[in-house]
Design an enzyme around this catalytic site. Sequence first.
Site, PDB file in Angstrom:
ATOM      1  N   ASP A  13       2.819   2.375   2.368  1.00  0.00           N
ATOM      2  CA  ASP A  13       2.990   2.987   3.678  1.00  0.00           C
ATOM      3  C   ASP A  13       4.428   2.889   4.168  1.00  0.00           C
ATOM      4  OD1 ASP A  13       0.324   3.288   3.554  1.00  0.00           O
ATOM      5  OD2 ASP A  13      -0.178   2.004   5.251  1.00  0.00           O
ATOM      6  N   CYS A  43      -2.234   5.445   5.275  1.00  0.00           N
ATOM      7  CA  CYS A  43      -3.667   5.656   5.454  1.00  0.00           C
ATOM      8  C   CYS A  43      -3.994   6.012   6.899  1.00  0.00           C
ATOM      9  CB  CYS A  43      -4.435   4.411   5.036  1.00  0.00           C
ATOM     10  SG  CYS A  43      -4.123   3.022   6.134  1.00  0.00           S
ATOM     11  N   CYS A  96      -2.102  -2.832   9.174  1.00  0.00           N
ATOM     12  CA  CYS A  96      -1.599  -1.563   9.729  1.00  0.00           C
ATOM     13  C   CYS A  96      -1.157  -1.753  11.179  1.00  0.00           C
ATOM     14  CB  CYS A  96      -2.678  -0.483   9.690  1.00  0.00           C
ATOM     15  SG  CYS A  96      -3.215  -0.079   8.025  1.00  0.00           S
ATOM     16  N   CYS A 128       0.811  -1.226   0.000  1.00  0.00           N
ATOM     17  CA  CYS A 128       0.000   0.000   0.000  1.00  0.00           C
ATOM     18  C   CYS A 128       0.838   1.266   0.000  1.00  0.00           C
ATOM     19  CB  CYS A 128      -0.997  -0.008   1.148  1.00  0.00           C
ATOM     20  SG  CYS A 128      -0.341  -0.553   2.709  1.00  0.00           S
TER      21      CYS A 128
END
Lengths: 198, 137
Positions: free
Chosen positions: B39, B64, B107, B37
């Site tokens: 990150d 995010c 996450c 993603c």
Amino acid sequence: MTDHFCRFGIDRTFAVDRERLELRFHELQSHSHPDRHMTAEEARRDQAVAESSDINSAYRALREPLPRARHLVELYGFPIGEQKSVPPSLLMTVMEAQEKIAELEQAASHEEKERIRRELASVAKELQSRRETLDEERLRIAGQWDHAKHAENAQALSSEERAHLDRMARLLAERAYLETLHWSVQAAQQGKPAFIQH
Amino acid sequence: MAYSEKVIEHYQHPRNVGTLDPNDPNVGTGLVGAPECGDVMRLQLRINPETGMIEDAKFKTFGCGSAIASSSLATEMIKGKSVDEAYAIKNTVIVKELNLPPVKIHCSVLAEDAIKAAIEDFKKKRASATVEAEAVA
């Protein structure tokens, strides 16, 4: 997981003949396209719609080298999304680039913005050279893999074959990381807000 | 997808954003990322070498809302804890606290990894400092 190579009746290789793939796509679609089954009974019509949609997905997965490579390694049980071991130097580059982007958004004066833009340009250059290095290795591994025949059953692969696919999965994960960052840097350089898709 | 109130709260008012001096021998830095993603997360902690307690924690995350909230909560949780207690923190605690949906569990895993990476960095620094001290002595 659906085997799109199987759907198209082609070998599981990283490189494919694009022309043959396109021909095969039209051939498959001409049989199952919903328009050809307008007058058939409902069940057959639904089946045609589902088939046609499967063929489209398969074509999308196989047409471009990166999604195709991803599909191939995932078929053998090496999911790209779960790759976590990113080289520290790459993580540092990602962090540095993101910090520069944030700095640029907050920069007040024109001079400051120009300075950060120049710094971002040099980060962009580094990203580009990293992408090129990754692509060279990707093509090398792909070439080695395509050169030989391989079992379709993941359990039947040799440890050397598994190592190749594992390395490829890591490369593709790093490649995806760089790709996202590349677009963020580009957007920032053009003064657009950073964009991360989730 | 709707974020939980807690995620939004941490996202809008992240705790302990910032940096600690990475060259401080008592500071451990953990840098982790999620290629899928895009990150990237940096978590730093300052440890009291006498007591082994975490005195300060800072983070910086680009990603995010869930990734930011997870790391923000992680810094809150580890402050005042001992190194061993912090090392034992599981991502499931973060999932529960923030009410993360299944697609965002990674996450919280990232935040757990960041804590562990920061502690390992601190331990590595201490070990090499001890070796140097012995070499001098």
